[in-house]
Design a protein around this motif. Sequence first.
Motif, PDB file in Angstrom:
ATOM      1  N   ALA A 124      35.113  45.535  52.268  1.00 14.60           N
ATOM      2  CA  ALA A 124      34.458  46.471  51.341  1.00 14.60           C
ATOM      3  C   ALA A 124      33.612  47.504  52.082  1.00 14.60           C
ATOM      4  N   THR A 125      33.380  48.622  51.390  1.00 14.25           N
ATOM      5  CA  THR A 125      32.525  49.658  51.965  1.00 14.25           C
ATOM      6  C   THR A 125      31.112  49.606  51.371  1.00 14.25           C
ATOM      7  N   ARG A 126      30.956  48.961  50.209  1.00 18.75           N
ATOM      8  CA  ARG A 126      29.625  48.764  49.634  1.00 18.75           C
ATOM      9  C   ARG A 126      29.475  47.281  49.332  1.00 18.75           C
ATOM     10  N   TRP A 127      28.296  46.756  49.643  1.00 17.47           N
ATOM     11  CA  TRP A 127      28.017  45.338  49.413  1.00 17.47           C
ATOM     12  C   TRP A 127      29.105  44.437  50.002  1.00 17.47           C
ATOM     13  N   ALA A 128      29.499  44.745  51.250  1.00 19.21           N
ATOM     14  CA  ALA A 128      30.422  43.856  51.956  1.00 19.21           C
ATOM     15  C   ALA A 128      29.758  42.486  52.051  1.00 19.21           C
ATOM     16  N   GLY A 129      30.537  41.438  51.885  1.00 12.39           N
ATOM     17  CA  GLY A 129      29.998  40.081  51.971  1.00 12.39           C
ATOM     18  C   GLY A 129      29.567  39.528  50.622  1.00 12.39           C
ATOM     19  N   TYR A 130      29.572  40.382  49.607  1.00 14.89           N
ATOM     20  CA  TYR A 130      29.078  39.975  48.283  1.00 14.89           C
ATOM     21  C   TYR A 130      30.219  39.994  47.257  1.00 14.89           C
ATOM     22  N   ILE A 131      29.908  39.448  46.080  1.00 16.74           N
ATOM     23  CA  ILE A 131      30.873  39.444  44.977  1.00 16.74           C
ATOM     24  C   ILE A 131      31.259  40.890  44.668  1.00 16.74           C
ATOM     25  N   ASP A 132      30.258  41.751  44.700  1.00 19.78           N
ATOM     26  CA  ASP A 132      30.483  43.164  44.433  1.00 19.78           C
ATOM     27  C   ASP A 132      31.517  43.754  45.404  1.00 19.78           C
ATOM     28  N   GLY A 133      31.368  43.440  46.675  1.00 12.70           N
ATOM     29  CA  GLY A 133      32.314  43.940  47.679  1.00 12.70           C
ATOM     30  C   GLY A 133      33.716  43.386  47.447  1.00 12.70           C
ATOM     31  N   ALA A 134      33.785  42.122  47.026  1.00 15.16           N
ATOM     32  CA  ALA A 134      35.099  41.521  46.743  1.00 15.16           C
ATOM     33  C   ALA A 134      35.782  42.288  45.614  1.00 15.16           C
ATOM     34  N   ALA A 135      35.011  42.599  44.559  1.00 19.50           N
ATOM     35  CA  ALA A 135      35.586  43.338  43.418  1.00 19.50           C
ATOM     36  C   ALA A 135      36.020  44.736  43.867  1.00 19.50           C
ATOM     37  N   GLU A 136      35.166  45.401  44.659  1.00 17.29           N
ATOM     38  CA  GLU A 136      35.534  46.737  45.156  1.00 17.29           C
ATOM     39  C   GLU A 136      36.869  46.674  45.905  1.00 17.29           C
ATOM     40  N   SER A 137      37.014  45.662  46.746  1.00 14.97           N
ATOM     41  CA  SER A 137      38.241  45.580  47.561  1.00 14.97           C
ATOM     42  C   SER A 137      39.474  45.335  46.696  1.00 14.97           C
ATOM     43  N   GLY A 138      39.289  44.587  45.607  1.00 14.04           N
ATOM     44  CA  GLY A 138      40.410  44.342  44.692  1.00 14.04           C
ATOM     45  C   GLY A 138      40.867  45.632  44.036  1.00 14.04           C
ATOM     46  N   HIS A 139      39.896  46.436  43.576  1.00 17.06           N
ATOM     47  CA  HIS A 139      40.246  47.730  42.970  1.00 17.06           C
ATOM     48  C   HIS A 139      40.921  48.635  44.007  1.00 17.06           C
ATOM     49  N   ARG A 140      40.348  48.670  45.213  1.00 18.53           N
ATOM     50  CA  ARG A 140      40.866  49.574  46.243  1.00 18.53           C
ATOM     51  C   ARG A 140      42.325  49.248  46.593  1.00 18.53           C
ATOM     52  N   VAL A 141      42.598  47.953  46.717  1.00 19.73           N
ATOM     53  CA  VAL A 141      43.944  47.576  47.153  1.00 19.73           C
ATOM     54  C   VAL A 141      44.966  47.861  46.038  1.00 19.73           C
ATOM     55  N   ALA A 142      44.540  47.697  44.779  1.00 22.92           N
ATOM     56  CA  ALA A 142      45.450  48.033  43.667  1.00 22.92           C
ATOM     57  C   ALA A 142      45.734  49.536  43.675  1.00 22.92           C
ATOM     58  N   ASP A 143      44.691  50.338  43.889  1.00 23.68           N
ATOM     59  CA  ASP A 143      44.880  51.797  43.949  1.00 23.68           C
ATOM     60  C   ASP A 143      45.794  52.190  45.105  1.00 23.68           C
ATOM     61  N   GLU A 144      45.717  51.432  46.177  1.00 18.49           N
ATOM     62  CA  GLU A 144      46.524  51.712  47.369  1.00 18.49           C
ATOM     63  C   GLU A 144      48.009  51.450  47.072  1.00 18.49           C
ATOM     64  N   ILE A 145      48.251  50.379  46.304  1.00 14.04           N
ATOM     65  CA  ILE A 145      49.633  49.922  46.089  1.00 14.04           C
ATOM     66  C   ILE A 145      50.346  50.693  44.987  1.00 14.04           C
TER      67      ILE A 145
END
Length: 458
Positions: free
Chosen positions: A432-453
């Motif tokens: 994640a780019t914001r709140w890496a290591g946190y639940i928030d960062g996990a959610a951000e990464s999920g959105h980002r990867v869906a947008d990527e795909i």
Amino acid sequence: MAGVMEKSVDVVIVGAGVAGLVAARDLIRSGTDVLVLEARDRVGGRLLNGQLPGGAPIEVGGQWVGPTQHNAMKLIRELGLRTYPTYGEGEHIGEFGTSRCRYTGRIPKLNPLVLADIGQTQYRLDRIARQVAATDPWRAPHAEELDRQTFDTWLRRTARTTGGRDFFRLVTEAVFSTEPEDMSALWAAFYVGAAGGLDPLINVTGGAQQDRVVGGTQRIALELAEELGDRVLLEAPVTDIDWQPTATTGVRVTTRSGLTVRARRAVVAVPPPLAARIRFTPGLPGDRDQLVQRMPTGRVIKVNVAYEEPFWRHAGLSGQANSTHRPLGTVLDNTPHDGSCGVLVGFLEGRHADAGSRMDPGERRAQVIHDLVGYFGPLARDPLAYIERDWAEEEYSRGCYGAFAVPGTLTRFGPALRRPVGPLHWAGTETATRWAGYIDGAAESGHRVADEILPKLS
Ligand SMILES: Cc1cc2nc3c(=O)[nH]c(=O)nc-3n(C[C@H](O)[C@H](O)[C@H](O)COP(=O)(O)OP(=O)(O)OC[C@H]3O[C@@H](n4cnc5c(N)ncnc54)[C@H](O)[C@@H]3O)c2cc1C
């Protein structure tokens, strides 16, 4: 699914933590056929609810959310969950060096020299963290210099007093669950920057420990999985991922039981050290492999200790306690939402988790209770229940709270953290780019990867 040993979907996702589940939900909402393969017999990964004596849930893994964690808060709202504030009224206990104090607010009563030293060290850390762009910390103005040193080296050069350095060791253990000498100073600066500063990381009110989720934080994952239904397959540890460098040919993912899933794209939504345990054929590019070899996890044993009632509140105490010398360096009030009992949560982190895990369970419990009695007096001696979880012993976490980078990692291999490799995409809070290591960062990464795909599937 029983008996089916082969399946084809558009996207296969490895890991049903928040990152994998959010990615799945986004992709499904856009009409994509998805299957999530989860190694454990439950969803949530680093989020897990335990149970208190009266039946109320208690988090044995990740739990708090706070302001500016917009992805987590939005998710909580969308899932119809509610939050409530962490109890923090009354005086906190601070044991710093040889002095012990009771204090309110954020700043403990310390020797003014030490306090000034902490202030100037935090000022410098926040200033550096602001210069480190969370999207590409390896391009920060002093990236090379910071990444050549451990956070401990940086602290020794910056903090002038023993008390100041001890304070930042405690902070490092509490935030990263590792020791300052283990971690790159650039990673520390990136992580602080990704949270918007040190205060948001360490504060209860106004910070990452401000709020709790009614019903326990694992409900975030449980509700997501409920929505996804049979598109989440449990007890399906992925052992192998065969892929082709040309993205059109897709992937073949195999689980330990022999299930094969063919897909156009795969999302690997597991922490870097766990990704390193999956066999990729052909092998991954050197940069990606070197990266995951240099990102170990921290180590934490989280302990919830339940009492008939939150007795410390009657003594005017918040339940919040910190010590630079006790193994149980951080304690907070973790009384459940229904108030059915009083709970103190404490953490053995970094070197204290190393030592704690080598003790037998009785010895470890005695050590924890000893520290709680030291903080809160003899009423802490006889708990109703003692619930602990050693996250380094979890086969599919292998440590917590998250992975961090050792010196030289981000500047040499950082871009490989998120860069897709053919049909393979990387998610998880560490990306994640914001709140890496946190639940928030996990959610951000999920959105980002869906947008990527999504654009790649059309
Ligand atoms: C004790 C503790 C306290 C914490 N406190 C907080 C807190 O207060 N606030 C906060 O925001 N965060 C906290 N965290 C961190 C937070 O829990 C994590 O950042 C977040 O849950 C990570 O989600 P994730 O989806 O990225 O990874 P994970 O939750 O680790 O999900 C990865 C999933 O992949 C699965 N998996 C692994 N290998 C394989 C494989 N080979 N095949 C299939 N599946 C596999 C795992 O079982 C897991 O379900 C805490 C964590 C711990 C452990």
